[in-house]
Each structure stands twice: as C-alpha cells, then as structure tokens.
Design an enzyme around this catalytic site. Structure first.
Site, mmCIF file in Angstrom:
data_model
loop_
_atom_site.group_PDB
_atom_site.id
_atom_site.type_symbol
_atom_site.label_atom_id
_atom_site.label_comp_id
_atom_site.label_asym_id
_atom_site.label_seq_id
_atom_site.Cartn_x
_atom_site.Cartn_y
_atom_site.Cartn_z
ATOM 1 N N GLY A 54 56.407 84.562 82.520
ATOM 2 C CA GLY A 54 55.872 83.910 83.720
ATOM 3 C C GLY A 54 54.482 83.346 83.506
ATOM 4 O O GLY A 54 54.050 82.452 84.245
ATOM 5 N N SER A 55 53.771 83.828 82.513
ATOM 6 C CA SER A 55 52.478 83.229 82.144
ATOM 7 C C SER A 55 52.679 82.105 81.143
ATOM 8 O O SER A 55 52.011 81.070 81.212
ATOM 9 C CB SER A 55 51.553 84.289 81.522
ATOM 10 O OG SER A 55 51.228 85.281 82.465
ATOM 11 N N SER A 70 47.577 85.191 80.306
ATOM 12 C CA SER A 70 48.362 86.397 80.592
ATOM 13 C C SER A 70 47.931 86.926 81.946
ATOM 14 O O SER A 70 46.763 87.234 82.153
ATOM 15 C CB SER A 70 48.126 87.467 79.526
ATOM 16 O OG SER A 70 48.695 88.697 79.944
ATOM 17 N N SER A 108 48.652 89.801 83.480
ATOM 18 C CA SER A 108 48.148 91.182 83.394
ATOM 19 C C SER A 108 46.955 91.279 82.452
ATOM 20 O O SER A 108 46.120 92.174 82.583
ATOM 21 C CB SER A 108 49.253 92.105 82.879
ATOM 22 O OG SER A 108 49.622 91.710 81.560
ATOM 23 N N THR A 130 49.540 91.706 77.669
ATOM 24 C CA THR A 130 50.799 91.434 76.958
ATOM 25 C C THR A 130 50.575 91.433 75.444
ATOM 26 O O THR A 130 49.683 90.750 74.938
ATOM 27 C CB THR A 130 51.363 90.092 77.457
ATOM 28 O OG1 THR A 130 51.650 90.276 78.842
ATOM 29 C CG2 THR A 130 52.620 89.687 76.732
ATOM 30 N N ARG A 150 55.088 85.673 87.444
ATOM 31 C CA ARG A 150 55.879 84.458 87.685
ATOM 32 C C ARG A 150 55.623 83.873 89.066
ATOM 33 O O ARG A 150 55.944 82.714 89.319
ATOM 34 C CB ARG A 150 57.378 84.751 87.493
ATOM 35 C CG ARG A 150 57.932 85.791 88.428
ATOM 36 C CD ARG A 150 59.351 86.174 88.032
ATOM 37 N NE ARG A 150 59.980 87.069 89.001
ATOM 38 C CZ ARG A 150 59.815 88.369 89.052
ATOM 39 N NH1 ARG A 150 59.023 88.967 88.168
ATOM 40 N NH2 ARG A 150 60.427 89.104 89.962
ATOM 41 N N GLU A 167 64.970 86.541 86.550
ATOM 42 C CA GLU A 167 64.074 87.601 87.030
ATOM 43 C C GLU A 167 64.177 87.840 88.540
ATOM 44 O O GLU A 167 64.184 88.985 88.979
ATOM 45 C CB GLU A 167 62.619 87.286 86.647
ATOM 46 C CG GLU A 167 62.390 87.362 85.146
ATOM 47 C CD GLU A 167 60.927 87.185 84.779
ATOM 48 O OE1 GLU A 167 60.128 88.082 85.065
ATOM 49 O OE2 GLU A 167 60.581 86.131 84.214
ATOM 50 N N HIS A 206 74.710 66.183 71.981
ATOM 51 C CA HIS A 206 75.100 66.171 70.567
ATOM 52 C C HIS A 206 75.729 67.495 70.136
ATOM 53 O O HIS A 206 75.989 67.698 68.955
ATOM 54 C CB HIS A 206 73.887 65.839 69.692
ATOM 55 C CG HIS A 206 73.336 64.473 69.999
ATOM 56 N ND1 HIS A 206 73.777 63.328 69.375
ATOM 57 C CD2 HIS A 206 72.425 64.066 70.917
ATOM 58 C CE1 HIS A 206 73.142 62.277 69.880
ATOM 59 N NE2 HIS A 206 72.320 62.707 70.815
ATOM 60 N N LYS A 254 58.582 97.309 77.968
ATOM 61 C CA LYS A 254 57.166 97.305 77.558
ATOM 62 C C LYS A 254 56.686 98.729 77.300
ATOM 63 O O LYS A 254 55.933 98.979 76.359
ATOM 64 C CB LYS A 254 56.301 96.618 78.623
ATOM 65 C CG LYS A 254 56.461 95.102 78.648
ATOM 66 C CD LYS A 254 55.541 94.450 79.687
ATOM 67 C CE LYS A 254 55.697 92.931 79.688
ATOM 68 N NZ LYS A 254 54.863 92.237 80.679
HETATM 69 C C1 F6R Z 1 56.962 89.057 85.411
HETATM 70 C C2 F6R Z 1 57.196 87.995 84.461
HETATM 71 C C3 F6R Z 1 57.150 88.284 82.994
HETATM 72 C C4 F6R Z 1 55.699 88.372 82.467
HETATM 73 C C5 F6R Z 1 55.656 88.584 80.967
HETATM 74 C C6 F6R Z 1 54.248 88.522 80.386
HETATM 75 O O1 F6R Z 1 56.840 88.496 86.718
HETATM 76 O O2 F6R Z 1 57.454 86.900 84.864
HETATM 77 O O3 F6R Z 1 57.875 87.273 82.333
HETATM 78 O O4 F6R Z 1 55.032 87.185 82.799
HETATM 79 O O5 F6R Z 1 56.235 89.812 80.651
HETATM 80 O O6 F6R Z 1 53.351 89.320 81.098
HETATM 81 P P1 F6R Z 1 51.962 88.691 81.539
HETATM 82 O O7 F6R Z 1 52.306 87.509 82.393
HETATM 83 O O8 F6R Z 1 51.255 89.759 82.300
HETATM 84 O O9 F6R Z 1 51.255 88.297 80.281
#
Ligand code: F6R
Length: 336
Positions: free
Chosen positions: A40-41, A82, A84, A87, A134, A217, A233, A328
């Site tokens: 989502g980032s 990111s 959070s 990641t 996201r 998701e 193709h 994770k």
């Molecule tokens: C959760 C989402 C995930 C996170 C991914 C990376 O809503 O969409 O795809 O975005 O796991 O985590 P972040 O975004 O915190 O770096």
C-alpha cells in the site's frame, strides 16, 4: 458504513494535504529517482513513475530488498516510502542506499524510517497516522510527488493534486455520487468471481495493479491484473481454455485512460470482443480529469470502492489484514 469506506472518503482531503505541503528544496545531483516501498506504500512509487514519465523524467519503483544493480552507477535519489516506517524490505533498501552514498529522502508516519531520517538529517515528509497504509494512498503518493518536486525532478505538483482531489470528490459526492453507484454495479458483477483487471501500459496498468491489491486486501479475494499491449501477446490465449470456469467464475474489468495510445484503446475493444463469449466481462471504467494524476485517482477511487463493496457482499471486514501481520511477525522472529 464501513470504517474503510470512511477512509476512502478522506481521499480528497489527503490529496489537498499533499498539495499544501511545503517541502524545503532538496539538494541533490541526481537526475532520476528510485522509490523504495512495498504494498500500500509501494503503489506511491508506481504512481510517481507514471507522472514522471509524462514529464520526461525516470522514476523507478523498487519493491524489494537492497538496490537494483544499476543504482550504484546511475546514482538516483532514493525516496523511501513506508506508512509504518518499519517494513523490512524498505529498511534494507534505505541502508543499501546509505552505504552506497546515495541521497535519501523519506515519506512515512513514523517508526524506524522517521528515526533514521531524523538522525541522518535526510528530508522527511511526515504523513498523518492512520490505521492502514493502503488507505493513505493520497498522503503517501502526494508526499512522494512533492519530494520529487523539491528535488527538482518534477514541476509543481500542487495543481495536479488539487485537480485529483476535485475529481475524486465529484465521483464520491458524499457517498451518493457516480463512483459508489458504478462500484456497486461492478462489485455485483464480480460477486463469486475471480477479478481480472486490464489497463493500458502506464497509468492504466498502475490503476489495474491498485484494483487488484485492494480487492485482495479489502475484499479478501483473489484478483489478478495485466496490461495492454503485452496481454494481447500471451494472456489472451489463456481465455481459450476452461470455458465454463472462465465464463462463470472469472470477471474481467477494463480500465480506460483518455490520452493513452490510440492502438491501446483499439486493442482493448478488440480484445473484449474476442473474449466476451469465454470470460465473464464485469464492466469498463473510463478515467476522468485533465492531469494524468487526476485520471489515475479517478480510477483508483472506483477500484477502492469496488473492493469494499466486494467485502460487504462477502460479509467480511475490509480493514484487517491479519495474514500479512502474521507473516511479518513470523519473519521478524527468524534470523537470516
Ligand atoms: C496494509 C497494506 C500493506 C502494507 C505493506 C507495507 O494496508 O496495504 O500492503 O502497505 O505491508 O507496509 P508499510 O506500508 O507500512 O511500509
């Protein structure tokens, strides 16, 4: 109304927040950028790539550990995004960039990335906190675009961000606009089916990718995407197998972007005619707006709404992604 639907309704405000950002000029000799981010980032990097391409600038999304092999020689600006800030792939890309002496900037709500940027003195856009990365696509992609502008790689992004906000707001219209209505119809057409999203290379492909991940998701359903002209193709041949499965259990959505190559629009029409007897065609969506960014977000918001409507129909909560959190945690517990 679901909490995720409420978050989607904040998209115009997110884009306006980014339009109002005042990012100090970033001193760099880089003539291109690498945007490191996942999920989502990471979509922010794909959005930036499409926008920058139109401006004649190379921006490459990077969705993995380390750096691509060419980075040491080409020396791009590394923009880490990111939500959070924690990641592991993005952290690894940042440390690889720092070790290679690349210029680094960050877009995050906090976590490790904010601490690392602050202690290193890297430019940092602090996005507002929120429950899910996201659902912060306006903050994160807008933040990345403003960073690229501050680094002298893109022209002023505020007008395009404001137009994107206006287009999304009109589509939503407080929940009773054309966006939710169209999304409801598409979600109904996709019920009980595996969604396959087709868009043209560039903006259409970025939107198709976003639809797929949001259906995964939020809708908690399998979904796939592919892009024109490449799919003509190879993938098109796959529709000749399993006629019952394809007609009854698959649903194709075509995304169209005005201004895309006329042969791509033609290919989409011919492809639809060729596969409509074999694949379930769920519908088509046409992008709106003048700037590429507005067009992209006009597709993104409909896809986001489709994903929550799919969740609603399936009786699942769009918000949590427990399996990602579990994965994770398991990864964090293992040393390599
Ligand atoms: C959760 C989402 C995930 C996170 C991914 C990376 O809503 O969409 O795809 O975005 O796991 O985590 P972040 O975004 O915190 O770096």
């Amino acid at each position: 109304m679901s909490a995720m639907r409420d978050l989607i309704a904040t998209l115009p405000d997110q884009l306006r927040w980014a339009a109002g950002l005042d990012v100090a000029a970033i001193s760099t000799s880089a003539s291109e950028a690498l945007v490191a981010g996942m999920g989502g980032s990471g979509i922010a990097g794909a959005i930036a790539e499409a926008v920058a391409d139109e401006a004649g600038v190379r921006v490459t999304p990077h969705r993995s550990y380390g750096l691509p092999g060419w980075a040491a020689r080409s020396r791009p600006l590394l923009v880490a995004v990111s939500h959070s800030g924690n990641t592991e792939e993005t952290r690894d890309a940042v440390e690889s960039a720092a070790a290679a002496g690349l210029d680094v900037a960050a877009v995050t709500t906090g976590g490790w990335l904010a601490d690392r940027a602050e202690s290193a003195g890297w430019p940092l856009v602090a996005a507002p906190p929120g429950p899910q990365p996201r659902a912060a696509v306006g903050y994160l992609s807008g933040g990345v675009l403003r960073v690229l502008e501050a680094a002298g790689l893109l022209p002023d992004q505020a007008p395009a961000l404001r137009e994107a906000a206006d287009v999304v707001e009109r589509l939503l219209d407080g929940g009773s606009g054309p966006g939710p209505a169209l999304a409801g119809d598409l979600a109904e057409a996709l019920e009980g089916r595996v969604a396959v999203i087709y868009g043209g290379s560039g903006a259409g492909a970025v939107a198709a990718n976003r639809w797929k991940t949001q259906i995964n998701e939020n809708g908690k359903a399998p979904a796939y995407w592919s892009e024109f002209p490449e799919l003509d193709h190879n993938e098109i041949v796959g529709w000749t197998a399993f006629p019952d499965l394809s007609a009854e259990r698959m649903g194709v959505v075509f995304l169209h972007v005005p201004g895309e190559h006329p042969r791509i629009a033609l290919r989409a029409r011919i492809t639809m005619a060729l596969i409509e007897d074999r694949a379930g065609i769920a519908g088509e969506v046409h992008a709106q707006g003048e700037h590429l960014l507005a067009r992209l977000f006009s597709l993104i918001v409909v896809g986001d709404l489709v994903s929550v409507s799919i969740a609603q129909r399936a009786g699942v909560d769009p918000m949590p992604v427990d399996i990602i959190e579990d994965l994770k945690r398991r990864l964090a517990a293992e040393e390599t």
